[in-house]
Design a protein around this motif. Structure first.
Motif, PDB file in Angstrom:
ATOM      1  N   PHE A 263       8.248  -4.669  -5.858  1.00  0.00           N
ATOM      2  CA  PHE A 263       7.494  -4.483  -4.693  1.00  0.00           C
ATOM      3  C   PHE A 263       7.523  -5.747  -3.948  1.00  0.00           C
ATOM      4  N   HIS A 264       8.061  -5.246  -2.517  1.00  0.00           N
ATOM      5  CA  HIS A 264       8.221  -5.939  -1.236  1.00  0.00           C
ATOM      6  C   HIS A 264       7.029  -5.994  -0.465  1.00  0.00           C
ATOM      7  N   HIS A 265       6.202  -6.968  -0.674  1.00  0.00           N
ATOM      8  CA  HIS A 265       4.840  -6.758   0.080  1.00  0.00           C
ATOM      9  C   HIS A 265       4.397  -8.202   0.738  1.00  0.00           C
ATOM     10  N   PRO A 266       5.110  -8.331   1.717  1.00  0.00           N
ATOM     11  CA  PRO A 266       4.713  -9.755   2.359  1.00  0.00           C
ATOM     12  C   PRO A 266       3.218 -10.065   2.218  1.00  0.00           C
ATOM     13  N   ASN A 267       2.331  -9.158   2.687  1.00  0.00           N
ATOM     14  CA  ASN A 267       0.949  -9.447   2.356  1.00  0.00           C
ATOM     15  C   ASN A 267       0.171  -9.066   1.408  1.00  0.00           C
ATOM     16  N   GLY A 268       0.704  -8.464   0.225  1.00  0.00           N
ATOM     17  CA  GLY A 268       0.334  -8.142  -0.899  1.00  0.00           C
ATOM     18  C   GLY A 268      -0.151  -6.701  -0.672  1.00  0.00           C
ATOM     19  N   GLU A 269      -0.017  -6.061   0.144  1.00  0.00           N
ATOM     20  CA  GLU A 269      -0.601  -4.445   0.244  1.00  0.00           C
ATOM     21  C   GLU A 269      -0.349  -3.768  -1.027  1.00  0.00           C
ATOM     22  N   LEU A 270       1.034  -3.903  -1.626  1.00  0.00           N
ATOM     23  CA  LEU A 270       1.155  -2.967  -2.751  1.00  0.00           C
ATOM     24  C   LEU A 270       0.363  -3.558  -4.079  1.00  0.00           C
ATOM     25  N   GLU A 271      -0.395  -4.391  -4.226  1.00  0.00           N
ATOM     26  CA  GLU A 271      -0.926  -5.074  -5.518  1.00  0.00           C
ATOM     27  C   GLU A 271      -1.625  -4.009  -6.110  1.00  0.00           C
ATOM     28  N   GLU A 272      -2.388  -3.165  -5.421  1.00  0.00           N
ATOM     29  CA  GLU A 272      -3.467  -2.076  -6.285  1.00  0.00           C
ATOM     30  C   GLU A 272      -2.253  -1.079  -7.026  1.00  0.00           C
ATOM     31  N   LEU A 273      -1.306  -0.742  -6.223  1.00  0.00           N
ATOM     32  CA  LEU A 273      -0.243   0.076  -6.958  1.00  0.00           C
ATOM     33  C   LEU A 273       0.513  -0.692  -8.095  1.00  0.00           C
ATOM     34  N   ARG A 274       0.772  -1.908  -7.645  1.00  0.00           N
ATOM     35  CA  ARG A 274       1.527  -2.607  -8.825  1.00  0.00           C
ATOM     36  C   ARG A 274       0.681  -2.803 -10.205  1.00  0.00           C
ATOM     37  N   GLU A 275      -0.693  -2.965  -9.955  1.00  0.00           N
ATOM     38  CA  GLU A 275      -1.651  -2.949 -11.185  1.00  0.00           C
ATOM     39  C   GLU A 275      -1.462  -1.783 -11.912  1.00  0.00           C
ATOM     40  N   HIS A 276      -1.493  -0.313 -11.168  1.00  0.00           N
ATOM     41  CA  HIS A 276      -1.533   0.932 -11.850  1.00  0.00           C
ATOM     42  C   HIS A 276      -0.188   1.127 -12.529  1.00  0.00           C
ATOM     43  N   ILE A 277       0.645   0.431 -11.872  1.00  0.00           N
ATOM     44  CA  ILE A 277       2.103   0.907 -12.534  1.00  0.00           C
ATOM     45  C   ILE A 277       2.264   0.063 -13.693  1.00  0.00           C
TER      46      ILE A 277
END
Ligand code: PLP
Length: 408
Positions: A263-277
């Motif tokens: 997950f390349h997300h400089p401002n943490g935008e994909l954090e919720e998605l990462r948690e669910h993966i």
């Protein structure tokens, strides 16, 4: 239970779910027909599957030794669900060194090949009726998993005359409220296209303007012939990008089933998605642990073997491209990466579809390729995919057989 009672036992009708009935995978489905012919004594040239070990490419010895060593040292227990820290660390380092992608260990999740990554990602993103934008033509499991989770795969046009470059305007026009993700595959399977930085940037812009997750599959990242890959995440400053990659192709270990997503997300935008993966990663416990140890060694170890792999592949690419274009009724653009070529076939009135052409070609010549509509009924139709991993003599003989068949 008594024997008489067992004999009466019947499963209820209709036990198979609709979602399972939707699954098809042209690349492996065509093999069923080939195996039947082989059983009857026909020799088959398997030019259908992207497994580099099928013919004369071999896993580098130091990578095999690392696997054996891990197993012998007793490193056979479960690893953490996100992946072995040593493997994650090697991925972070490899992505920085090879693809100029800047990520940290927490951004990476090890998967049982990219295939598992696709499954987990679509499970997390696809609601019933969601649309996922895929390159047309596309690697079939993307279409299959989107359908499996109740979504609709929508392919955006790739322009054959321009080396199968994505048509960004077509993509833009297909975005709506239901769009759950945009996928790009670079270098591409089945077309062998390698996208210029300008094209990658346009896709990043479209995703960014619309707030849609952008997934970049780069499993062939180091298999390019003239230009180097420009990785999507390396180009993107502020638009989040999900990267898919693995060891199957470049490191010649497809059977190990080891890959990763980041997950390349400089401002943490994909954090919720990462948690669910990650939740999904936990319920399947972990990936193959010795393979992760060995994969870490592969990513950090010598890559000298790759020079020879590319040299041999370039020769085979050139041979196929030249010979295919010499056949009347076939035209093919030159692949710039991966090991696939996706020629157009003039069906005339002789074949009803590309599928029929491929099946008849198989019966008449023993050459097995995959029908283009299996990669996308819209933009893949009237094409076929040929894998140029086989040694030159097999390729030459197969291409001669195709020519003879078409000239009849
Ligand atoms: C574009 C693309 N992505 C993913 C895969 C599957 O990779 P893996 O072996 O890591 O599951 C393939 C295999 O052919 C592929 O072509």
């Amino acid at each position: 239970m008594e024997v008489a009672a067992i004999a009466k036992l019947r499963l209820r009708e209709n036990i198979i779910t609709e979602r399972t009935r939707t699954i098809s995978y042209a690349i492996r489905d065509v093999v069923v027909a080939a195996k039947k012919l082989e059983a009857k004594g026909q020799t088959i040239s398997y030019l259908n599957i992207g497994d580099p070990l099928k013919y004369d490419f071999q896993t580098p010895p130091h990578i095999i030794e690392a696997f054996c060593e891990a197993a012998q040292k007793g490193l056979n227990g479960y690893s953490s669900s996100a992946g072995l820290p040593r493997f994650l660390d090697a991925i972070v380092e490899k992505e920085r060194r090879i693809n100029q992608v800047s990520i940290v260990q927490e951004d990476v999740i090890a998967t049982a090949g990219i295939s598992e990554g696709i499954q987990m990602m679509m499970a997390a993103l696809v609601h019933p009726g969601s649309e996922v934008l895929l390159p047309g033509p596309s690697y079939p499991p993307y279409l299959a998993f989107v359908r499996f989770f109740g979504g609709i795969p929508r392919t955006y046009r790739c322009i054959e005359e321009e080396g199968w470059r994505p048509d960004v305007e077509d993509l833009r026009g297909k975005i709506n409220d239901k769009t759950a993700a945009i996928v790009l595959i670079n270098p591409n399977n089945p077309t062998g296209a390698l996208y210029a930085p300008k094209t990658v940037q346009s896709l990043i812009d479209v995703a960014g303007e619309n707030g849609i997750p952008l997934i970049s599959d780069e499993v062939y990242d180091r298999i390019t012939f003239d230009q180097k890959l420009t990785s999507t995440a390396a180009l993107s400053n502020d638009v989040p990008v999900i990267g898919f990659n693995g060891l199957s192709k470049v490191y010649l270990v497809p059977g190990w089933r080891v890959g990763y997503m980041y997950f390349h997300h400089p401002n943490g935008e994909l954090e919720e998605l990462r948690e669910h993966i990650l939740k999904q990663a936990r319920i399947r416990i972990c990936c193959n642990a010795p393979a992760q140890y060995a994969a870490a060694a592969a990513l950090k170890g010598s890559d000298i073997y790759l020079k020879d792999v590319i040299k041999r592949l370039r020769l085979r690419r050139d041979l196929c491209w030249r010979q295919l274009n010499e056949i009347k009724g076939i035209s093919a653009s030159k692949p710039e990466g991966a090991f696939y070529i996706f020629p157009k076939i003039d069906l005339q009135k002789r074949w009803k579809s590309d599928e029929q052409f491929v099946m008849e070609l198989l019966r008449k010549t023993g050459v097995l390729v995959v029908f283009g509509s299996g990669f996308d009924p819209m933009y893949g139709a009237e094409h076929f995919r040929l894998v140029f991993l086989a040694p030159p003599t097999i390729l030459e003989n197969s291409l001669n057989a195709i020519k003879q068949y078409l000239d009849q």
